[in-house]
Scaffold this motif. Structure first.
Motif, PDB file in Angstrom:
ATOM      1  N   GLU A 148       0.831  -1.208   0.000  1.00  0.00           N
ATOM      2  CA  GLU A 148       0.000   0.000   0.000  1.00  0.00           C
ATOM      3  C   GLU A 148       0.867   1.259   0.000  1.00  0.00           C
ATOM      4  OE1 GLU A 148      -2.562  -0.120   3.394  1.00  0.00           O
ATOM      5  OE2 GLU A 148      -3.562  -1.952   2.734  1.00  0.00           O
ATOM      6  N   MET A 149       1.994   1.188   0.715  1.00  0.00           N
ATOM      7  CA  MET A 149       2.883   2.340   0.834  1.00  0.00           C
ATOM      8  C   MET A 149       3.888   2.428  -0.309  1.00  0.00           C
ATOM      9  SD  MET A 149       3.682   2.120   4.878  1.00  0.00           S
ATOM     10  CE  MET A 149       4.547   3.671   4.909  1.00  0.00           C
ATOM     11  N   ALA A 150       3.851   1.494  -1.242  1.00  0.00           N
ATOM     12  CA  ALA A 150       4.840   1.434  -2.320  1.00  0.00           C
ATOM     13  C   ALA A 150       4.989   2.748  -3.091  1.00  0.00           C
ATOM     14  CB  ALA A 150       4.535   0.276  -3.261  1.00  0.00           C
ATOM     15  N   PRO A 151       3.905   3.461  -3.421  1.00  0.00           N
ATOM     16  CA  PRO A 151       4.108   4.739  -4.136  1.00  0.00           C
ATOM     17  C   PRO A 151       4.905   5.764  -3.319  1.00  0.00           C
ATOM     18  CG  PRO A 151       1.856   3.985  -4.394  1.00  0.00           C
ATOM     19  CD  PRO A 151       2.490   3.086  -3.375  1.00  0.00           C
ATOM     20  N   PHE A 152       4.621   5.858  -2.026  1.00  0.00           N
ATOM     21  CA  PHE A 152       5.386   6.774  -1.159  1.00  0.00           C
ATOM     22  C   PHE A 152       6.853   6.343  -1.089  1.00  0.00           C
ATOM     23  CE2 PHE A 152       7.249   7.335   3.071  1.00  0.00           C
ATOM     24  CZ  PHE A 152       7.345   8.716   3.106  1.00  0.00           C
ATOM     25  N   ILE A 153       7.093   5.049  -0.896  1.00  0.00           N
ATOM     26  CA  ILE A 153       8.455   4.533  -0.793  1.00  0.00           C
ATOM     27  C   ILE A 153       9.190   4.751  -2.118  1.00  0.00           C
ATOM     28  CG2 ILE A 153       9.839   2.454  -0.443  1.00  0.00           C
ATOM     29  CD1 ILE A 153       7.565   1.480   1.448  1.00  0.00           C
ATOM     30  N   ARG A 154       8.496   4.549  -3.216  1.00  0.00           N
ATOM     31  CA  ARG A 154       9.097   4.760  -4.538  1.00  0.00           C
ATOM     32  C   ARG A 154       9.484   6.225  -4.726  1.00  0.00           C
ATOM     33  NH1 ARG A 154       6.172   4.547 -10.317  1.00  0.00           N
ATOM     34  NH2 ARG A 154       8.029   4.337 -11.589  1.00  0.00           N
ATOM     35  N   HIS A 155       8.625   7.129  -4.264  1.00  0.00           N
ATOM     36  CA  HIS A 155       8.912   8.562  -4.356  1.00  0.00           C
ATOM     37  C   HIS A 155      10.161   8.919  -3.539  1.00  0.00           C
ATOM     38  CE1 HIS A 155       8.090  12.833  -4.800  1.00  0.00           C
ATOM     39  NE2 HIS A 155       8.255  12.960  -3.494  1.00  0.00           N
ATOM     40  N   GLU A 156      10.261   8.367  -2.331  1.00  0.00           N
ATOM     41  CA  GLU A 156      11.439   8.611  -1.491  1.00  0.00           C
ATOM     42  C   GLU A 156      12.696   8.017  -2.144  1.00  0.00           C
ATOM     43  OE1 GLU A 156      11.757  10.442   1.360  1.00  0.00           O
ATOM     44  OE2 GLU A 156       9.702  11.053   0.879  1.00  0.00           O
ATOM     45  N   LEU A 157      12.531   6.861  -2.752  1.00  0.00           N
ATOM     46  CA  LEU A 157      13.647   6.213  -3.432  1.00  0.00           C
ATOM     47  C   LEU A 157      14.123   7.064  -4.614  1.00  0.00           C
ATOM     48  CD1 LEU A 157      15.273   3.560  -3.255  1.00  0.00           C
ATOM     49  CD2 LEU A 157      13.623   2.558  -4.834  1.00  0.00           C
ATOM     50  N   ALA A 158      13.182   7.673  -5.326  1.00  0.00           N
ATOM     51  CA  ALA A 158      13.522   8.516  -6.471  1.00  0.00           C
ATOM     52  C   ALA A 158      14.347   9.729  -6.043  1.00  0.00           C
ATOM     53  CB  ALA A 158      12.251   8.975  -7.178  1.00  0.00           C
ATOM     54  N   LYS A 159      14.099  10.246  -4.851  1.00  0.00           N
ATOM     55  CA  LYS A 159      14.870  11.381  -4.348  1.00  0.00           C
ATOM     56  C   LYS A 159      16.329  11.002  -4.076  1.00  0.00           C
ATOM     57  CE  LYS A 159      11.119  13.495  -1.676  1.00  0.00           C
ATOM     58  NZ  LYS A 159      10.731  13.829  -0.297  1.00  0.00           N
ATOM     59  N   ARG A 160      16.555   9.727  -3.722  1.00  0.00           N
ATOM     60  CA  ARG A 160      17.874   9.291  -3.273  1.00  0.00           C
ATOM     61  C   ARG A 160      18.733   8.664  -4.374  1.00  0.00           C
ATOM     62  NH1 ARG A 160      17.526   7.583   2.664  1.00  0.00           N
ATOM     63  NH2 ARG A 160      15.715   8.712   3.382  1.00  0.00           N
TER      64      ARG A 160
END
Length: 124
Positions: free
Chosen positions: A72-84
């Motif tokens: 469920e949180m995958a989009p948020f985690i993906r967004h954070e991953l994209a920043k890094r």
């Protein structure tokens, strides 16, 4: 083709490190237990990532809930991953429970039982 394999492995390794940091520092969800990222498997084109996790100190239902919560949180985690990560496109994340840890613990228990019964028979 050998370079594709090397790059995929390097990206997967870096992604695993970054995901661990994101879960440790940025995700504050009380539904999640102590989650460990065991492995990241990327598709050849790096478009999707299978992320294998384990959850310590939880029953089967708790493990399943943790996987559902992470998906469920995958989009948020993906967004954070994209920043890094310095990639043009970030993989779509899919979380799965890794049963190899549980299997290894069960094998260790069985070996311990066999060891104990052998030492008990030797003393009789």
């Amino acid at each position: 083709m050998p370079n594709d394999f090397g790059r995929s492995q390097r990206v997967a390794s870096q992604m695993q490190k970054e995901l661990a940091l994101i879960l440790q520092r940025d995700v504050h969800d009380p539904r999640l237990g102590f989650v460990t990222i065991n492995e990241v498997v990327l598709s050849k084109d790096l478009a999707s990532a299978k992320i294998y996790i384990t959850v310590l100190n939880g029953d089967e239902r708790a493990k399943q809930r943790n996987v559902e919560t992470l998906n469920e949180m995958a989009p948020f985690i993906r967004h954070e991953l994209a920043k890094r990560m310095r990639l043009r496109h970030i993989s779509v994340l899919h979380f799965y429970y890794d049963h190899s840890f549980d299997t290894g613990m069960r094998v260790a228990e069985l070996l311990q039982e066999v060891n104990n019964s052998d030492s008990g028979n030797g003393q009789a």
